[in-house]
Design an enzyme around this catalytic site. Structure first.
Site, short mmCIF file in Angstrom:
data_model
loop_
_atom_site.label_atom_id
_atom_site.label_comp_id
_atom_site.label_asym_id
_atom_site.label_seq_id
_atom_site.Cartn_x
_atom_site.Cartn_y
_atom_site.Cartn_z
N SER A 157 12.06 -11.52 -2.61
CA SER A 157 11.20 -10.68 -1.79
C SER A 157 9.76 -10.96 -2.17
CB SER A 157 11.53 -9.20 -1.99
OG SER A 157 11.32 -8.84 -3.34
N HIS B 291 4.89 -10.09 4.57
CA HIS B 291 6.03 -9.68 3.75
C HIS B 291 7.26 -10.47 4.20
CE1 HIS B 291 9.78 -7.13 3.80
NE2 HIS B 291 9.53 -7.17 2.51
N ASN C 150 11.64 -11.27 2.97
CA ASN C 150 12.74 -10.90 2.08
C ASN C 150 14.01 -11.55 2.59
OD1 ASN C 150 15.17 -8.81 1.91
ND2 ASN C 150 13.91 -8.52 0.09
N HIS D 280 5.56 -15.16 16.25
CA HIS D 280 6.80 -14.85 16.95
C HIS D 280 7.47 -16.09 17.53
CE1 HIS D 280 7.32 -10.48 16.71
NE2 HIS D 280 6.01 -10.47 16.50
N HIS E 8 5.30 9.40 11.02
CA HIS E 8 4.24 10.39 10.80
C HIS E 8 2.89 9.89 11.30
CE1 HIS E 8 4.11 7.83 7.22
NE2 HIS E 8 2.87 8.22 7.03
N GLY F 124 17.56 2.94 -10.84
CA GLY F 124 17.15 2.40 -12.14
C GLY F 124 16.76 0.95 -12.09
N GLY F 125 16.25 0.50 -10.94
CA GLY F 125 15.77 -0.88 -10.83
C GLY F 125 14.52 -1.09 -11.67
#
Length: 305
Positions: free
Chosen positions: A99, A113, A115, A152, A182, A265-266
């Site tokens: 990532s 970004h 991943n 694109h 939001h 817990g990563g």
């Protein structure tokens, strides 16, 4: 016929992909290099495994960015994951992926970004449950139609060999996923997003994940090269920092990967590598009508490219 699942081939590809992307982004920056932080889970922790976190800071082009590889495994899935997928209960699992997020200095260069990931859950005497996921998306501050078209079109070209509807499906999925309810806007101009991909053979699914992973720099680097020397003033810089605030809001409030990583817990430093080095908020800010800053809102809705 059940296709053979080759975990080692996936891991080998992901490690090579991390190397390749880092080399290409270093060449694009021309100044800074990625610093590697190799890490291992401690014996006795819930999750085993490790990874290579690579971070670039204060480059000529990139203010900060990271390209992360991780491979973790455990004896059983966390309850939060098996609640939605009861068939995973009682299976040992492995998750691996690359990532990355790049935050450029120049406001005319978009943030990007990407991943790609693979998940497998196994149990003695039973067929493994596996899937691939991934994608890439672009977050401009001062958008250009031709950049969106290039981004694109590259995505369309990647998808074409895998089916005529794949681009439309995974583009729409990306628009839905990277949406801030939001704020009533998308995080950027989208790209591709897919998860739970296992309806084709293992080989075909793996090939698609590879194509998406390798396609990221084909989509991003030409845009960076085109915009990285554009002059800008403090006004554009302040708007960039304000818009980075939306990136932070999405990552901390809505992103499933961030939330899952922190809740299970990563490795916190690697998970929060995606955060920008600087961001700002301003109460009830509205760009003036007719300004380049006001134009951005026209791009933060799903559209055809």
């Amino acid at each position: 016929m059940e296709s053979i699942v080759d975990k080692q081939a996936v891991k080998h590809f992901l490690l090579q992909l991390q190397d390749k992307i880092c080399q290409q982004l270093e060449a694009t920056d021309g100044q800074a290099q990625f610093i590697e932080d190799a890490w291992q889970r401690e014996p006795g922790e819930k999750l085993g495994g490790g990874g290579r976190t690579r971070v670039m800071r204060e480059g000529a082009v990139f203010e900060q960015g990271g390209v992360n590889f991780s491979h973790v495994f455990g004896e059983q899935m966390p309850a939060s994951a098996t609640a939605h997928r009861p068939e995973l209960a009682g299976r040992r699992f492995e998750a691996m992926g690359v990532s990355l997020v790049m935050h450029p200095k120049n406001p005319y260069v978009p943030t990007s970004h990407a991943n790609v990931r693979f998940f497998i859950a196994e149990k003695e005497g039973e067929a493994p449950i596996w899937w691939f996921g991934g994608g890439f998306d672009l977050t401009p501050f001062y958008p250009f139609v031709e950049d969106g078209q290039h981004w694109h079109q590259t995505a369309k070209n990647i998808c074409a060999p895998f089916g005529s509807e794949i681009y439309n499906e995974h583009k729409a999925w990306c628009d839905r996923y990277f949406y801030l309810p939001h704020r009533n806007e998308t995080r950027g101009i989208g790209g591709l997003f897919f998860d739970d991909l296992n309806e084709w053979s293992f080989e075909q699914c793996f090939a698609y994940m590879q194509a998406v992973g390798e396609g990221y720099t084909q989509a991003y680097v030409p845009i960076v090269e085109k915009r990285k020397n554009t002059p800008f003033t403090e006004r554009e810089r302040q708007f960039q920092l304000y818009r980075r605030g939306r990136y932070v809001e999405f990552n901390l409030v809505l992103d499933r990967g961030t939330l899952f990583g922190l809740q299970t817990g990563g490795r916190t430093e690697s998970i929060l590598m995606s955060m920008p080095p600087l961001a700002r908020w301003e109460y009830a800010y509205q760009p003036q009508a007719g300004t380049p800053e006001a134009k951005l809102s026209e791009f933060l809705v799903p559209r055809e490219w």
